[in-house]
Design a protein around this motif. Structure first.
Motif, PDB file in Angstrom:
ATOM      1  N   ALA A  63       0.855  -1.187   0.000  1.00  0.00           N
ATOM      2  CA  ALA A  63       0.000   0.000   0.000  1.00  0.00           C
ATOM      3  C   ALA A  63       0.888   1.232   0.000  1.00  0.00           C
ATOM      4  CB  ALA A  63      -0.932   0.004   1.214  1.00  0.00           C
ATOM      5  N   GLY A  64       0.338   2.320  -0.440  1.00  0.00           N
ATOM      6  CA  GLY A  64       1.136   3.537  -0.455  1.00  0.00           C
ATOM      7  C   GLY A  64       0.323   4.761  -0.806  1.00  0.00           C
ATOM      8  N   ALA A  65       0.989   5.899  -0.721  1.00  0.00           N
ATOM      9  CA  ALA A  65       0.367   7.182  -1.022  1.00  0.00           C
ATOM     10  C   ALA A  65       1.381   8.047  -1.751  1.00  0.00           C
ATOM     11  CB  ALA A  65      -0.108   7.867   0.251  1.00  0.00           C
ATOM     12  N   GLU A  66       0.845   8.950  -2.520  1.00  0.00           N
ATOM     13  CA  GLU A  66       1.692   9.839  -3.317  1.00  0.00           C
ATOM     14  C   GLU A  66       1.066  11.214  -3.404  1.00  0.00           C
ATOM     15  OE1 GLU A  66       3.881   9.531  -7.606  1.00  0.00           O
ATOM     16  OE2 GLU A  66       1.712   9.281  -7.615  1.00  0.00           O
ATOM     17  N   GLN A  67       1.925  12.232  -3.373  1.00  0.00           N
ATOM     18  CA  GLN A  67       1.489  13.607  -3.636  1.00  0.00           C
ATOM     19  C   GLN A  67       2.421  14.203  -4.670  1.00  0.00           C
ATOM     20  OE1 GLN A  67       0.467  16.087  -0.285  1.00  0.00           O
ATOM     21  NE2 GLN A  67       1.080  17.954  -1.345  1.00  0.00           N
ATOM     22  N   ARG A  68       1.829  14.786  -5.711  1.00  0.00           N
ATOM     23  CA  ARG A  68       2.616  15.339  -6.802  1.00  0.00           C
ATOM     24  C   ARG A  68       2.217  16.776  -7.075  1.00  0.00           C
ATOM     25  NH1 ARG A  68       1.606  12.969 -11.943  1.00  0.00           N
ATOM     26  NH2 ARG A  68       3.482  14.093 -12.558  1.00  0.00           N
ATOM     27  N   ARG A  69       3.218  17.552  -7.465  1.00  0.00           N
ATOM     28  CA  ARG A  69       2.972  18.906  -7.950  1.00  0.00           C
ATOM     29  C   ARG A  69       3.723  19.068  -9.259  1.00  0.00           C
ATOM     30  NH1 ARG A  69       1.177  23.925  -6.636  1.00  0.00           N
ATOM     31  NH2 ARG A  69       2.294  25.722  -7.479  1.00  0.00           N
ATOM     32  N   GLU A  70       3.006  19.532 -10.266  1.00  0.00           N
ATOM     33  CA  GLU A  70       3.576  19.697 -11.600  1.00  0.00           C
ATOM     34  C   GLU A  70       3.383  21.147 -12.018  1.00  0.00           C
ATOM     35  OE1 GLU A  70       2.948  17.677 -16.039  1.00  0.00           O
ATOM     36  OE2 GLU A  70       2.070  16.784 -14.243  1.00  0.00           O
ATOM     37  N   GLN A  71       4.451  21.769 -12.483  1.00  0.00           N
ATOM     38  CA  GLN A  71       4.395  23.196 -12.822  1.00  0.00           C
ATOM     39  C   GLN A  71       5.060  23.441 -14.170  1.00  0.00           C
ATOM     40  OE1 GLN A  71       4.852  26.325  -9.676  1.00  0.00           O
ATOM     41  NE2 GLN A  71       6.748  26.776 -10.770  1.00  0.00           N
ATOM     42  N   PHE A  72       4.397  24.235 -14.994  1.00  0.00           N
ATOM     43  CA  PHE A  72       4.902  24.538 -16.334  1.00  0.00           C
ATOM     44  C   PHE A  72       4.995  26.052 -16.499  1.00  0.00           C
ATOM     45  CE2 PHE A  72       4.103  25.514 -20.853  1.00  0.00           C
ATOM     46  CZ  PHE A  72       5.174  24.834 -21.432  1.00  0.00           C
ATOM     47  N   THR A  73       6.119  26.499 -17.077  1.00  0.00           N
ATOM     48  CA  THR A  73       6.368  27.929 -17.240  1.00  0.00           C
ATOM     49  C   THR A  73       6.772  28.235 -18.670  1.00  0.00           C
ATOM     50  OG1 THR A  73       7.097  28.163 -14.933  1.00  0.00           O
ATOM     51  CG2 THR A  73       7.782  29.884 -16.466  1.00  0.00           C
ATOM     52  N   ILE A  74       6.201  29.303 -19.219  1.00  0.00           N
ATOM     53  CA  ILE A  74       6.662  29.855 -20.495  1.00  0.00           C
ATOM     54  C   ILE A  74       7.376  31.164 -20.195  1.00  0.00           C
ATOM     55  CG2 ILE A  74       5.974  30.867 -22.695  1.00  0.00           C
ATOM     56  CD1 ILE A  74       3.710  28.919 -22.850  1.00  0.00           C
ATOM     57  N   ILE A  75       8.575  31.308 -20.725  1.00  0.00           N
ATOM     58  CA  ILE A  75       9.408  32.488 -20.508  1.00  0.00           C
ATOM     59  C   ILE A  75       9.421  33.310 -21.787  1.00  0.00           C
ATOM     60  CG2 ILE A  75      11.718  33.292 -19.880  1.00  0.00           C
ATOM     61  CD1 ILE A  75      12.093  30.390 -18.674  1.00  0.00           C
ATOM     62  N   ALA A  76       9.071  34.567 -21.691  1.00  0.00           N
ATOM     63  CA  ALA A  76       8.993  35.430 -22.876  1.00  0.00           C
ATOM     64  C   ALA A  76      10.371  35.650 -23.483  1.00  0.00           C
ATOM     65  CB  ALA A  76       8.364  36.762 -22.517  1.00  0.00           C
ATOM     66  N   GLY A  77      10.401  35.772 -24.800  1.00  0.00           N
ATOM     67  CA  GLY A  77      11.636  36.076 -25.494  1.00  0.00           C
ATOM     68  C   GLY A  77      11.909  37.566 -25.515  1.00  0.00           C
ATOM     69  N   GLU A  78      12.971  37.944 -26.212  1.00  0.00           N
ATOM     70  CA  GLU A  78      13.255  39.375 -26.342  1.00  0.00           C
ATOM     71  C   GLU A  78      12.185  40.013 -27.233  1.00  0.00           C
ATOM     72  OE1 GLU A  78      16.420  40.662 -29.024  1.00  0.00           O
ATOM     73  OE2 GLU A  78      16.921  38.532 -29.296  1.00  0.00           O
ATOM     74  N   PRO A  79      11.905  41.294 -27.041  1.00  0.00           N
ATOM     75  CA  PRO A  79      10.805  41.932 -27.786  1.00  0.00           C
ATOM     76  C   PRO A  79      10.891  41.760 -29.299  1.00  0.00           C
ATOM     77  CG  PRO A  79      11.496  43.351 -25.989  1.00  0.00           C
ATOM     78  CD  PRO A  79      12.471  42.203 -26.013  1.00  0.00           C
ATOM     79  N   ALA A  80      12.090  41.820 -29.852  1.00  0.00           N
ATOM     80  CA  ALA A  80      12.220  41.737 -31.310  1.00  0.00           C
ATOM     81  C   ALA A  80      11.768  40.378 -31.842  1.00  0.00           C
ATOM     82  CB  ALA A  80      13.669  41.996 -31.725  1.00  0.00           C
ATOM     83  N   ASN A  83      11.674  35.135 -37.890  1.00  0.00           N
ATOM     84  CA  ASN A  83      11.145  34.331 -38.978  1.00  0.00           C
ATOM     85  C   ASN A  83      11.532  32.867 -38.821  1.00  0.00           C
ATOM     86  OD1 ASN A  83      10.743  33.414 -41.930  1.00  0.00           O
ATOM     87  ND2 ASN A  83       9.954  35.513 -41.883  1.00  0.00           N
ATOM     88  N   GLY A  84      10.510  32.018 -38.812  1.00  0.00           N
ATOM     89  CA  GLY A  84      10.708  30.593 -38.632  1.00  0.00           C
ATOM     90  C   GLY A  84      10.116  30.096 -37.337  1.00  0.00           C
ATOM     91  N   PHE A  85      10.413  30.765 -36.249  1.00  0.00           N
ATOM     92  CA  PHE A  85       9.886  30.398 -34.935  1.00  0.00           C
ATOM     93  C   PHE A  85       9.653  31.680 -34.156  1.00  0.00           C
ATOM     94  CE2 PHE A  85      10.047  29.063 -30.519  1.00  0.00           C
ATOM     95  CZ  PHE A  85       9.371  27.853 -30.514  1.00  0.00           C
ATOM     96  N   PRO A  86       8.414  32.196 -34.150  1.00  0.00           N
ATOM     97  CA  PRO A  86       8.141  33.428 -33.399  1.00  0.00           C
ATOM     98  C   PRO A  86       8.446  33.247 -31.925  1.00  0.00           C
ATOM     99  CG  PRO A  86       6.301  32.851 -34.827  1.00  0.00           C
ATOM    100  CD  PRO A  86       7.226  31.675 -34.820  1.00  0.00           C
ATOM    101  N   GLY A  87       9.034  34.252 -31.317  1.00  0.00           N
ATOM    102  CA  GLY A  87       9.338  34.171 -29.900  1.00  0.00           C
ATOM    103  C   GLY A  87       8.077  34.187 -29.047  1.00  0.00           C
ATOM    104  N   TYR A  88       8.207  33.691 -27.835  1.00  0.00           N
ATOM    105  CA  TYR A  88       7.083  33.742 -26.894  1.00  0.00           C
ATOM    106  C   TYR A  88       6.885  35.182 -26.441  1.00  0.00           C
ATOM    107  CZ  TYR A  88       7.436  28.656 -26.534  1.00  0.00           C
ATOM    108  OH  TYR A  88       7.459  27.317 -26.804  1.00  0.00           O
ATOM    109  N   ALA A  89       5.673  35.673 -26.628  1.00  0.00           N
ATOM    110  CA  ALA A  89       5.333  37.034 -26.225  1.00  0.00           C
ATOM    111  C   ALA A  89       4.898  37.032 -24.764  1.00  0.00           C
ATOM    112  CB  ALA A  89       4.205  37.565 -27.107  1.00  0.00           C
ATOM    113  N   PRO A  90       4.902  38.206 -24.116  1.00  0.00           N
ATOM    114  CA  PRO A  90       4.425  38.279 -22.730  1.00  0.00           C
ATOM    115  C   PRO A  90       3.016  37.732 -22.559  1.00  0.00           C
ATOM    116  CG  PRO A  90       5.591  40.284 -23.293  1.00  0.00           C
ATOM    117  CD  PRO A  90       5.474  39.492 -24.563  1.00  0.00           C
TER     118      PRO A  90
END
Length: 821
Positions: free
Chosen positions: A410-427, A446-453
């Motif tokens: 028998a057993g028990a588990e507690q999990r926390r999962e967190q995901f973050t997106i970090i913005a790129g430079e404005p250009a 061009n090709g891969f737009p940066g992550y915006a705020p």
């Protein structure tokens, strides 16, 4: 030092146990061992397990040249497959690996029996999927003493994700100093580079510590011709020399350092342990070529907004954006085990894992910024963090009424999962003044737009679980196991799963086994909350298309839900029901064979929704929310639970080992036949989506191996076969609303290309120069075989389909020197 909780250290306990995958009685002699000893082609699957398990030994791992664990597994286990996917955004660095042709995130990965965290990379949903799975390549191959692959659903034992099965990576804790140096290259000369590894371990009484480090630096591969865009540009500007080929269609250049540590010590009656991994790497690959003529010509237009500025002065022969990834990965697990005088075994542990990926572009442009645009961009990044707390206990009850002790866990588990997106430079994400000029110039790196705020943020998910597990040796011939698990998520509610397994010996040599189980996979915070932009080239005649993927619980979904006929729903778990039955033959003359049939039904699988073109009124509503950039999105799509599948198949594993002449011969054969069928949802209505899901991977795969060892010399051969599969143009319609009549018309013009089966032969020769030094030379795809050339995606300049389930780089040779003390 105690290293397990449960009978013989082999009970499956569900709350992230530090245990092996199946209860296996202690063997009477070496031939009954479930792990391989002394040969790379020795038995891999336990004939005494209640379920099918592949056991990959250290020798088998060392006999493969790749620095990538996914390729090692794919070459050894037929039911495990991996695709190359060149120039497909971040998936060129974290490639999808599938067990039984199911989604990569429907296989749970453990490290020393503890849950391994996911990669921060989620596949771009624009390509029809959105998996987020662990990055197996963060684990150095040389750090593993064995790999267990449970080919059976196990969510009732391990929790979310274990629908297809479980991969357990066992770290090497040996007390020795050893290392290797390897160099290899493709027959064509590219993909070349060194690989080095070193392992050191110490033991003193009950205390031990071991560390393994590995470094690799591998160049890119390219199997390409000039794209139609580059050829058209060359024709229009004959005085210039345009690149040929203009895109490296193959594997990206990769440089990586990977480290693994494991340790332990007894303090009184308590065994303390700690282990973990660290990885840091960088990679660079190509995106589609941008030329002054053709699909990307809009990038080179001149605008009155920027008088005198002409991109052709910067890139007179066009440009190929280079997409890069810097990854930083770590995991650390610590715990304590003990056993009371009464026989109660307890394991308490805590684990933390983090994967961070920073994306960058070079040789690119944000044309909407004109002369103010840089050519290199920090596009931002993503980060995945997971924390697990586990308590596991087991107790063996002796009874004269049964053939052995009944083991309760028998057993028990507690999990926390967190995901973050970090913005790129404005250009990298700005819509500059040129985007609203005449003509309009495309925005973003061009090709891969940066992550915006607007895309950036942090989202989390918490869960709690409890499980019960019992193993019963009813008679000397009959064993069964039962498990049940309750899990509660703060984002969508709870889930109850169960599993029943049994094995019955018909004779001393023959047994039958079977399992029935339910399972689930919870949507991750990244799948529920993250949002992003993507640019893609749908066909040779199309222009750049920018679309947005938005959260199904966000403001865009709320606005579109006001439209008649639109219903965008919050995500719910994927659920499964699995059945399997098999027969085992462990002969008296050295032949072992297992054959298992299985059926896996999965409901509510995630899929990318129809792309909704926003109306002016809807864009105005988004603008009124004062969220930057939303008004510039042409269309929006969402992840939704909207289709069901059934995977059925059979898996045969046979092994044979006997002395022959002056040496020892070992033979093995593994064959997997898997059928995927859409049974409901939107993909059932769309003939192309249906066929792409059902036929895009080989249904038949096999691996035949032979090794012969004489004294210090050993030769190993491996024949890999991949059956027929199909591929499509990227331009197939992807909306369920398309009528079958319209799809039939489209199908006549864009029929799927069927690729015939193909075989590859691998050879390895090794010689022990001394007790401490071994030399190994080998080649994968000895005869330098290539698949049939691609029919549909050739306008990009590629020769072979980028969706192949095997390498399209031809033969690879390598040499390796190993030492140990």
């Amino acid at each position: 030092m105690k290293n397990s909780i449960g009978l013989m250290g082999l009970v499956v306990t569900a709350g992230m146990p530090s245990l092996v995958l199946a209860q296996v009685p202690a063997p009477q002699d070496d031939t009954a061992q479930v792990t391989v000893t002394g040969t790379r082609a020795a038995p891999r699957t336990s004939t005494q397990s209640l379920e099918p398990v592949d056991v990959i030994s250290k020798r088998m791992i060392e006999a493969t040249p790749s620095e990538e664990l996914v390729e090692t597994l794919a070459s050894l286990i037929p039911s495990f497959s991996v695709q190359t996917l060149p120039a497909l955004d971040a998936t060129i660095f974290v490639r999808p690996a599938r067990l039984r042709n199911l989604s990569p995130d429907q296989t749970l990965v453990l490290l020393n029996g503890k849950r391994l965290h996911r990669s921060a990379m989620m596949m771009n949903p624009s390509y029809g999927s959105a998996f987020q799975a662990p990055d197996l390549d963060q684990i150095p191959n040389s750090a593993l003493k064995s790999i267990d692959v449970l080919r059976e659903g196990a969510a009732a034992q391990y929790g979310s994700d274990a629908i297809a099965g479980v991969i357990n990576l066992n770290l090497d804790d040996s007390a020795e100093l050893r290392g290797f140096a390897q160099y290899g290259a493709q027959y064509e000369g590219d993909g070349a580079g060194p690989r080095y590894g070193v392992h050191g371990g110490l033991r003193s009484g009950s205390a031990f510590a071991a560390i393994t480090a590995e470094y690799s630096d591998v160049g890119y591969t390219s199997r390409a011709v000039q794209s139609t865009n580059a050829a058209a540009s060359q024709a229009a500007y004959p005085s210039l020399s345009f690149p040929n080929p203009d895109v490296h269609w193959g594997k990206p250049a990769r440089q990586a350092t990977r480290v693994a540590i494991t340790s332990g010590v007894d303090v009184g009656t308590v065994s303390l342990y700690a282990f973990g991994t660290y990885g840091k790497g960088t990679g660079v690959g190509d995106f589609n070529y941008r030329g002054p003529v053709g699909s990307y010509a809009s990038v080179f237009k001149t605008s009155s907004v920027f008088p005198g500025w002409d991109l052709l002065k910067l890139y007179p022969t066009g440009f190929t954006p280079h997409f890069g990834s810097d990854d930083d990965d770590m995991s650390l697990i610590g715990g304590a085990r003990t056993e009371t005088d009464g026989g109660l075994k307890v394991d308490l542990s805590v684990g933390y894992g983090r994967n961070k990926i920073a994306y960058f572009m070079t040789n690119s442009i944000n044309a909407s910024l004109g002369p103010n645009s840089p050519t290199s961009f920090d596009d931002g990044g993503v980060k995945q963090e997971e924390t697990n707390f586990n308590l596991d206990a087991s107790y063996a009850v002796q009874t004269d009424a049964l053939a052995g002790p009944v083991v309760f866990a028998a057993g028990a588990e507690q999990r926390r999962e967190q995901f973050t997106i970090i913005a790129g430079e404005p250009a990298s994400y700005q819509f500059g003044p040129g985007a609203r000029g005449t003509p309009a110039l495309p925005c973003c790196s061009n090709g891969f737009p940066g992550y915006a705020p607007v895309n950036a943020g942090t989202w989390s998910q918490n869960s709690k679980a409890a499980y019960l597990d019992v193993s019963v040796p009813a008679t000397a011939s009959w064993n069964f196991n039962a498990a049940a698990r309750y899990e509660d998520f703060n984002t969508f509610g709870n889930s109850v799963t169960y599993k029943l397994s049994s094995r019955f010996e018909l004779s001393k040599e023959v047994a039958v086994r079977g399992t029935v189980s339910t399972g689930f996979r919870a949507p991750t915070p990244a799948q529920t909350y993250s949002e992003g932009l993507s640019q893609f080239l749908p066909s040779a005649a199309a222009s750049i298309t920018t679309t947005g993927r938005f959260s199904p619980v966000g403001p865009v979904a709320q606005i579109l839900n006001q439209r008649a006929g639109v219903s965008i729903k919050p995500l719910e778990p994927e659920s499964s029901r699995s059945y399997s039955m098999g027969v085992v033959w462990d002969s008296s003359f050295g032949l072992q064979a297992t054959f298992d049939l299985f059926n896996v039904d999965i409901r509510h699988r995630l899929n990318t929704s129809t792309s909704y073109v926003l109306t002016p009124a809807e864009n105005a509503a988004l603008t009124a929310l004062n969220i930057p950039n939303l008004q510039d999105i042409y269309s929006a799509n969402f992840l939704q639970n909207d289709y069901d599948t059934r995977n059925t198949g059979g898996e045969l594993v046979t092994t044979y080992g006997q002395p022959m002449g002056p040496g020892v011969l070992n033979l093995s054969a593994a064959v997997s036949r898997i059928e995927t069928q859409i049974t409901g949802g939107s993909r059932l209505l769309n003939v192309y989506s249906k066929q792409m899901t059902e036929d895009s991977l080989p249904k038949l795969r096999s691996t035949l191996s032979a090794s012969y060892k004489v004294g210090a010399f050993e030769a190993t051969s491996r024949l890999r076969y991949y059956g027929q599969w199909s591929d499509w143009t990227d331009a197939f319609p992807n909306t369920a609303q398309n009528s079958n009549a319209a799809l039939s018309t489209y199908r006549a013009a864009y029929a799927p290309q069927v690729f015939p089966g193909i075989s590859f032969l691998d050879l390895v020769l090794s010689y022990e120069v001394t007790r401490n030094v071994k030399v190994r030379v080998g080649a994968d795809n000895v005869f330098n075989r290539y698949p049939a050339k691609a029919q549909w995606q050739t306008f990009r300049g590629l020769i072979y389909s980028r969706n192949t389930p095997y390498s399209t780089d031809g033969g690879y040779y390598y040499g390796r020197v190993e030492f140990k003390f």
